[in-house]
Design a protein around this motif. Structure first.
Motif, PDB file in Angstrom:
ATOM      1  N   LYS A 141     -12.692  17.196   1.717  1.00 37.69           N
ATOM      2  CA  LYS A 141     -11.899  16.110   2.294  1.00 37.69           C
ATOM      3  C   LYS A 141     -11.365  16.537   3.659  1.00 37.69           C
ATOM      4  O   LYS A 141     -10.942  17.679   3.824  1.00 37.69           O
ATOM      5  CB  LYS A 141     -10.725  15.778   1.377  1.00 37.69           C
TER       6      LYS A 141
ATOM      7  N   GLN B 247     -16.813   2.020  -6.246  1.00 40.57           N
ATOM      8  CA  GLN B 247     -15.373   1.848  -6.117  1.00 40.57           C
ATOM      9  C   GLN B 247     -14.827   1.358  -7.455  1.00 40.57           C
ATOM     10  O   GLN B 247     -15.310   0.363  -7.997  1.00 40.57           O
ATOM     11  CB  GLN B 247     -15.065   0.839  -5.018  1.00 40.57           C
TER      12      GLN B 247
ATOM     13  N   GLU C 174       0.872  -1.177   0.000  1.00 34.81           N
ATOM     14  CA  GLU C 174       0.000   0.000   0.000  1.00 34.81           C
ATOM     15  C   GLU C 174       0.905   1.222   0.000  1.00 34.81           C
ATOM     16  O   GLU C 174       1.593   1.489   0.976  1.00 34.81           O
ATOM     17  CB  GLU C 174      -0.901  -0.029   1.242  1.00 34.81           C
TER      18      GLU C 174
ATOM     19  N   ALA D 111      -2.018   9.911 -12.115  1.00 34.69           N
ATOM     20  CA  ALA D 111      -3.367   9.533 -11.701  1.00 34.69           C
ATOM     21  C   ALA D 111      -3.539   9.673 -10.197  1.00 34.69           C
ATOM     22  O   ALA D 111      -4.576  10.098  -9.702  1.00 34.69           O
ATOM     23  CB  ALA D 111      -3.661   8.087 -12.121  1.00 34.69           C
ATOM     24  N   VAL D 112      -2.488   9.320  -9.459  1.00 34.62           N
ATOM     25  CA  VAL D 112      -2.572   9.358  -8.005  1.00 34.62           C
ATOM     26  C   VAL D 112      -2.504  10.780  -7.487  1.00 34.62           C
ATOM     27  O   VAL D 112      -3.303  11.215  -6.666  1.00 34.62           O
ATOM     28  CB  VAL D 112      -1.434   8.513  -7.387  1.00 34.62           C
TER      29      VAL D 112
ATOM     30  N   LEU E 281      -4.419   0.596  -8.817  1.00 33.40           N
ATOM     31  CA  LEU E 281      -5.057   1.903  -8.634  1.00 33.40           C
ATOM     32  C   LEU E 281      -6.506   1.745  -8.180  1.00 33.40           C
ATOM     33  O   LEU E 281      -7.216   0.840  -8.650  1.00 33.40           O
ATOM     34  CB  LEU E 281      -5.031   2.694  -9.940  1.00 33.40           C
ATOM     35  N   GLN E 282      -6.908   2.608  -7.288  1.00 35.03           N
ATOM     36  CA  GLN E 282      -8.300   2.577  -6.795  1.00 35.03           C
ATOM     37  C   GLN E 282      -8.801   3.997  -6.625  1.00 35.03           C
ATOM     38  O   GLN E 282      -8.079   4.882  -6.168  1.00 35.03           O
ATOM     39  CB  GLN E 282      -8.380   1.837  -5.463  1.00 35.03           C
TER      40      GLN E 282
ATOM     41  N   GLU F 230      -2.024   6.439   1.420  1.00 36.15           N
ATOM     42  CA  GLU F 230      -3.125   6.274   2.374  1.00 36.15           C
ATOM     43  C   GLU F 230      -4.457   6.402   1.612  1.00 36.15           C
ATOM     44  O   GLU F 230      -4.612   7.332   0.821  1.00 36.15           O
ATOM     45  CB  GLU F 230      -3.011   7.390   3.426  1.00 36.15           C
ATOM     46  N   PRO F 231      -5.394   5.456   1.811  1.00 40.42           N
ATOM     47  CA  PRO F 231      -6.674   5.544   1.080  1.00 40.42           C
ATOM     48  C   PRO F 231      -7.335   6.909   1.249  1.00 40.42           C
ATOM     49  O   PRO F 231      -7.472   7.407   2.359  1.00 40.42           O
ATOM     50  CB  PRO F 231      -7.515   4.430   1.711  1.00 40.42           C
ATOM     51  N   GLY F 232      -7.675   7.520   0.123  1.00 41.77           N
ATOM     52  CA  GLY F 232      -8.382   8.795   0.138  1.00 41.77           C
ATOM     53  C   GLY F 232      -7.490  10.018   0.213  1.00 41.77           C
ATOM     54  O   GLY F 232      -7.961  11.139   0.087  1.00 41.77           O
ATOM     55  N   GLN F 233      -6.182   9.801   0.392  1.00 44.95           N
ATOM     56  CA  GLN F 233      -5.298  10.957   0.558  1.00 44.95           C
ATOM     57  C   GLN F 233      -5.132  11.740  -0.745  1.00 44.95           C
ATOM     58  O   GLN F 233      -5.106  12.969  -0.748  1.00 44.95           O
ATOM     59  CB  GLN F 233      -3.933  10.500   1.064  1.00 44.95           C
ATOM     60  N   TYR F 234      -4.992  11.011  -1.848  1.00 46.07           N
ATOM     61  CA  TYR F 234      -4.775  11.660  -3.146  1.00 46.07           C
ATOM     62  C   TYR F 234      -5.961  11.395  -4.062  1.00 46.07           C
ATOM     63  O   TYR F 234      -6.934  10.752  -3.683  1.00 46.07           O
ATOM     64  CB  TYR F 234      -3.477  11.136  -3.778  1.00 46.07           C
ATOM     65  N   PHE F 235      -5.817  11.844  -5.297  1.00 44.47           N
ATOM     66  CA  PHE F 235      -6.893  11.685  -6.275  1.00 44.47           C
ATOM     67  C   PHE F 235      -7.288  10.207  -6.425  1.00 44.47           C
ATOM     68  O   PHE F 235      -8.453   9.853  -6.524  1.00 44.47           O
ATOM     69  CB  PHE F 235      -6.447  12.246  -7.630  1.00 44.47           C
ATOM     70  N   ALA F 236      -6.265   9.338  -6.435  1.00 41.30           N
ATOM     71  CA  ALA F 236      -6.513   7.888  -6.477  1.00 41.30           C
ATOM     72  C   ALA F 236      -5.572   7.218  -5.490  1.00 41.30           C
ATOM     73  O   ALA F 236      -4.526   7.770  -5.146  1.00 41.30           O
ATOM     74  CB  ALA F 236      -6.281   7.353  -7.886  1.00 41.30           C
ATOM     75  N   ASP F 237      -5.927   6.028  -5.046  1.00 44.13           N
ATOM     76  CA  ASP F 237      -5.073   5.266  -4.136  1.00 44.13           C
ATOM     77  C   ASP F 237      -4.127   4.394  -4.973  1.00 44.13           C
ATOM     78  O   ASP F 237      -4.533   3.809  -5.974  1.00 44.13           O
ATOM     79  CB  ASP F 237      -5.910   4.365  -3.221  1.00 44.13           C
ATOM     80  N   LEU F 238      -2.885   4.305  -4.528  1.00 43.62           N
ATOM     81  CA  LEU F 238      -1.885   3.553  -5.286  1.00 43.62           C
ATOM     82  C   LEU F 238      -1.297   2.439  -4.442  1.00 43.62           C
ATOM     83  O   LEU F 238      -0.894   2.643  -3.300  1.00 43.62           O
ATOM     84  CB  LEU F 238      -0.756   4.495  -5.725  1.00 43.62           C
TER      85      LEU F 238
ATOM     86  N   PHE G 214      -8.247   9.448   5.913  1.00 39.27           N
ATOM     87  CA  PHE G 214      -8.779  10.505   5.050  1.00 39.27           C
ATOM     88  C   PHE G 214     -10.214  10.163   4.672  1.00 39.27           C
ATOM     89  O   PHE G 214     -10.511   9.026   4.277  1.00 39.27           O
ATOM     90  CB  PHE G 214      -7.921  10.641   3.794  1.00 39.27           C
TER      91      PHE G 214
ATOM     92  N   ARG H 146     -13.743   2.592   4.387  1.00 36.48           N
ATOM     93  CA  ARG H 146     -12.454   2.635   5.083  1.00 36.48           C
ATOM     94  C   ARG H 146     -12.363   1.493   6.088  1.00 36.48           C
ATOM     95  O   ARG H 146     -13.332   1.212   6.816  1.00 36.48           O
ATOM     96  CB  ARG H 146     -12.293   3.954   5.853  1.00 36.48           C
TER      97      ARG H 146
ATOM     98  N   GLY I 182      -4.982  15.040  -8.159  1.00 34.86           N
ATOM     99  CA  GLY I 182      -5.917  15.876  -7.420  1.00 34.86           C
ATOM    100  C   GLY I 182      -5.441  16.224  -6.022  1.00 34.86           C
ATOM    101  O   GLY I 182      -6.240  16.578  -5.171  1.00 34.86           O
ATOM    102  N   ALA I 183      -4.125  16.086  -5.815  1.00 34.71           N
ATOM    103  CA  ALA I 183      -3.609  16.342  -4.467  1.00 34.71           C
ATOM    104  C   ALA I 183      -3.868  17.782  -4.046  1.00 34.71           C
ATOM    105  O   ALA I 183      -3.690  18.714  -4.803  1.00 34.71           O
ATOM    106  CB  ALA I 183      -2.118  16.051  -4.432  1.00 34.71           C
TER     107      ALA I 183
ATOM    108  N   ASP J  54     -12.589   6.010  -5.455  1.00 36.91           N
ATOM    109  CA  ASP J  54     -14.015   5.993  -5.103  1.00 36.91           C
ATOM    110  C   ASP J  54     -14.711   7.153  -5.786  1.00 36.91           C
ATOM    111  O   ASP J  54     -14.249   8.286  -5.705  1.00 36.91           O
ATOM    112  CB  ASP J  54     -14.199   6.153  -3.586  1.00 36.91           C
TER     113      ASP J  54
END
Lengths: 243, 106
Positions: free
Chosen positions: B44, A139, A96, B11-12, A131-132, A99-107, B79, B66, B15-16, A134
């Motif tokens: 967020k 999801q 992982e 992609a990740v 990549l994930q 952190e889930p939800g921290q950025y535009f997508a989870d990596l 988050f 979560r 949107g930071a 929500d």
């Protein structure tokens, strides 16, 4: 910094070669549950083409969330293509990276090593980003995976595959959506469209809590051919006991 | 290969955003305090969960998508959002009889 864990795996692959997805393949998630142990059973069967027998596969695994960012799992794999036989041992590692939800997508990142029983197949390495994202109650997952055989009697080539999933998170015990898998051939020289394998179809998911740390998770899908080289129909299912 | 890695990073990180508002949540005696936490809708936020018990707890919310294990005597950041206005229940999976709560987005 989590992204540093990615570099050794990328460096290893750069120096060196995919195999197509088995009928029991599944969409790998980028998240890790620290301290969780699981026993997992996967099964799948794909219709044979042109008089070939139906191809089926099954695997059983034990997994553990070693750290908050690393989960590892050991699989024993069997296949049936006319006759049933032990196929391979596989060591899967999921990292992982965000952190889930921290950025535009989870990596996340996958590093999987398989040792086929048939030693002529050498070792199989599969790696790639997970990549994930929500979007409301949906999801979405998309994984790009590179696969290569080492020390095999066949010419070694790095092949490119993908997995995707859409899941509407309706109720925890029953969710629904779709899944797809595909392989395009060599990562830098894709096969012709009719030789590529693409399958997709509806899927169901769910988690049944048993109290405390215990839960049963499941997912199943029926996948239909989207390209000439793909099996007409594939049924796959996975069930996990978490404790 | 580099192109694939670059696309993933884009992609990740695409949107930071900086500095999400932070909200504190405490686990003590296998209960969440506050049991209901109010956050701004459509934004967020960071939930900083301080597990003051000696035993681990899993923050679990299907509504928030979560699941995170927080070892005893440690903190974790979760988050959440942006969420539409509404009530989003969460629980401590290891002590579900007492560890219940909800995020209220308003």
């Amino acid at each position: 910094m989590k992204s540093r864990r990615l570099l050794p795996a990328l460096a290893w692959l750069a120096g060196s070669t995919l195999a197509h997805a088995g009928p029991d393949d599944y969409v790998v998630m980028p998240t890790v549950e620290y301290g969780e142990r699981e026993i997992e059973l996967r099964i799948g069967t794909a219709s044979g083409e042109g008089g070939e027998p139906r191809a089926s596969a099954a695997s059983i695994a034990f997994g553990y969330g070693v750290t908050p960012w690393w989960a590892t799992e050991i699989y024993g794999k069997w296949h049936r293509n006319g006759a049933t036989s032990f196929d391979a041992i596989e060591w899967e590692n999921r990292f992982e990276l965000t952190e889930p939800g921290q950025y535009f997508a989870d990596l996340g990142f996958l590093v999987e090593i398989e040792r086929p029983r048939d030693r002529a197949e050498g070792y199989e390495l599969r790696i790639g980003p997970l990549l994930q994202k929500d979007i409301g109650a949906v999801q979405t997952n998309f994984n790009v995976l590179l696969e290569r055989h080492y020390r095999s009697s066949e010419p070694e080539a790095t092949e490119l595959g993908y997995q995707w999933q859409l899941k509407y998170r309706w109720r925890e015990s029953f969710e629904f959506g779709a899944q797809g898998f595909g392989d395009v051939g060599k990562w830098n020289d894709w096969a012709s469209a009719h030789a590529q394998e693409h399958i997709a179809g509806p899927a169901i998911f769910g988690k049944l809590k048993l109290g405390g740390r215990q839960a049963i998770k499941y997912d199943a899908a029926v996948l239909f051919k989207l390209s000439d080289a793909a099996p007409r129909q594939t049924w796959r299912a996975q069930i996990e006991y978490e404790f | 290969m580099l192109r694939i890695a670059s696309l993933c990073l884009l992609a990740v990180a695409g949107g930071a955003v900086a500095a999400e508002p932070e909200f504190a949540l405490t686990i003590r005696d296998h209960r969440f305090t506050p049991a209901e936490i109010r956050i701004p809708a459509n934004q967020k936020v960071r939930l900083v969960v301080d597990n003051q018990d000696a035993t681990p707890e899993e923050f679990d919310s299907h509504a928030l998508n979560r699941e995170k294990v927080i070892p005893g005597g440690s903190k974790a950041v979760i988050f959440v959002g942006p969420l539409a206005p509404g009530r989003y229940p969460f629980m401590g999976e290891f002590n579900a009889a007492t560890a219940q709560g909800a995020v209220i987005a308003q």
